[in-house]
Design an enzyme around this catalytic site. Structure first.
Site, mmCIF file in Angstrom:
data_model
loop_
_atom_site.group_PDB
_atom_site.id
_atom_site.type_symbol
_atom_site.label_atom_id
_atom_site.label_comp_id
_atom_site.label_asym_id
_atom_site.label_seq_id
_atom_site.Cartn_x
_atom_site.Cartn_y
_atom_site.Cartn_z
ATOM 1 C CB SER A 118 -0.920 0.156 1.282
ATOM 2 O OG SER A 118 -1.537 1.126 1.347
ATOM 3 C CE1 TYR A 142 -3.543 -2.175 5.087
ATOM 4 C CE2 TYR A 142 -3.319 0.187 4.363
ATOM 5 C CZ TYR A 142 -3.604 -1.124 3.842
ATOM 6 O OH TYR A 142 -3.711 -1.485 2.530
ATOM 7 C CE LYS A 146 -1.537 -4.653 3.476
ATOM 8 N NZ LYS A 146 -1.881 -5.852 2.964
#
Ligand code: UDP
Length: 324
Positions: A118, A142, A146
């Site tokens: 991402s 988040y 990643k």
């Protein structure tokens, strides 16, 4: 090729599965259906209802269907805001679950992995457009999950000869340009599905999170990339890593910025609906502007966004939402 698509019943996963099937591959979808949907499954693909925390189930899935040449891993939680409130959920699924996948791949001898990363790995932009050399300082948990997996992949490449493509998605949106995929995302947190839910009456109104940013109309600018473009990026990336025997990290973005108000204006025009909205306060952690440089994806893969103009993003979404 024989491809195992983990998270293949989800919003992006179902589009990726469709792409690999259309290209003549044999596909197995492995999904726990926590956010994926049965209606997103294709009869041509074998389906295994399983969870990435179940190591035995992963081993069996990898060995099934005659064994697999590659894994596409899209099974992750993706709500940045939630990741700041419940990091445990993201550690367990996005990190521990992915480590299970990597270890099962080593045990079953699968050497090729395409990973859904991402743009959240970059954090607050230091310059625009963001290329892959931009510093990686995630602003939310988040994005950290990643980035952490990209580091694991790099080690597994060196130590276990796993070749990987880590695809740093910008803002995924739109629906299948061929009109085959119709599963709606449940409780979406992203702008375009929220606009669609408001247009079709699931929500009475929506919020614009701040109109006092340093942008021409005061609302945040993002790089929206069509899921069909993302899907072709997966196929091209897999082709690259298998043929060149080399791992890559690339951005997938449209290289175009649209503000929240611009997206809303086009949605009103394309749907013919009023889409009521309120301006509310800023959402924490939202940078004013994020746009991708996708020149590396073009240079290495020959990939370029083809369906990511805002009209197509909205039209293909409305095609699905207008029918519910
Ligand atoms: N946004 C908004 N209202 C919403 C959802 C999103 O104004 O209900 C804004 C958000 O602040 C951001 C942009 O739309 O500027 C895109 O947000 P999204 O959550 O889709 O993606 P993100 O940029 O967080 O990856």
């Amino acid at each position: 090729m024989n491809i195992l698509i983990i998270g293949g019943a989800g919003y992006i996963g179902s589009h990726v599965t469709s792409e690999f099937l259309d290209n003549g591959n044999k596909c197995t979808v492995f999904d726990n259906l926590s956010s994926g949907l049965r209606e997103n499954l294709f009869p041509e693909a074998k389906f295994i209802h399983g969870d990435i925390h179940d190591y035995q189930a992963l081993l069996e899935a990898m060995k099934s269907n005659g064994g697999h040449d590659a894994i596409i891993h899209l099974a992750a939680f993706k709500a940045a805001g939630e990741s700041m409130l419940i990091p445990q959920k993201y550690s367990r699924n996005n990190i521990a679950g992915t480590i299970n996948i990597l270890n099962a791949a080593c045990e079953t001898g699968i050497k090729n992995i395409v990973f859904s990363s991402s743009a959240a790995v970059y954090g607050e932009p230091q310059y625009l457009p963001i290329d892959e050399k931009h510093p990686t300082q995630p602003e939310n948990f988040y994005g950290f999950t990643k980035l952490e997996i990209e580091r694991f992949l790099d080690w597994y490449d060196k130590l276990k000869n796993i070749r990987y493509a880590s695809l740093r998605y910008f803002n995924a949106a739109g629906y299948d340009v061929k009109g085959k995929i119709k599963g709606l995302e449940q409780n979406p947190a992203n702008l375009i599905p929220i606009i669609m839910e408001t247009a079709c009456g699931i929500r009475k109104e929506m919020q614009i999170f701040g109109d006092d940013y340093d942008t021409p109309d005061g609302t945040c600018i993002r790089d929206y990339i069509h899921v069909s473009d993302l899907s072709s990026g997966h196929a091209m990336a897999l082709d690259y890593i298998t043929k060149k025997d080399k791992s890559i990290i690339v951005n997938l973005g449209s290289e175009t910025g649209s503000s929240v108000k611009e997206v809303l204006d086009i949605a009103r025009k394309e749907t013919g609906k009023p889409i009521p909205c309120n301006i509310t306060s800023r959402r924490p952690g939202d940078p004013a502007k994020l746009t991708a440089s996708a020149s590396l994806a073009f240079e290495l893969l020959g990939w370029k966004a083809k369906h990511s103009d805002m009209e197509t993003l909205i039209k293909t979404s409305w095609n699905v939402y207008s029918k519910i």
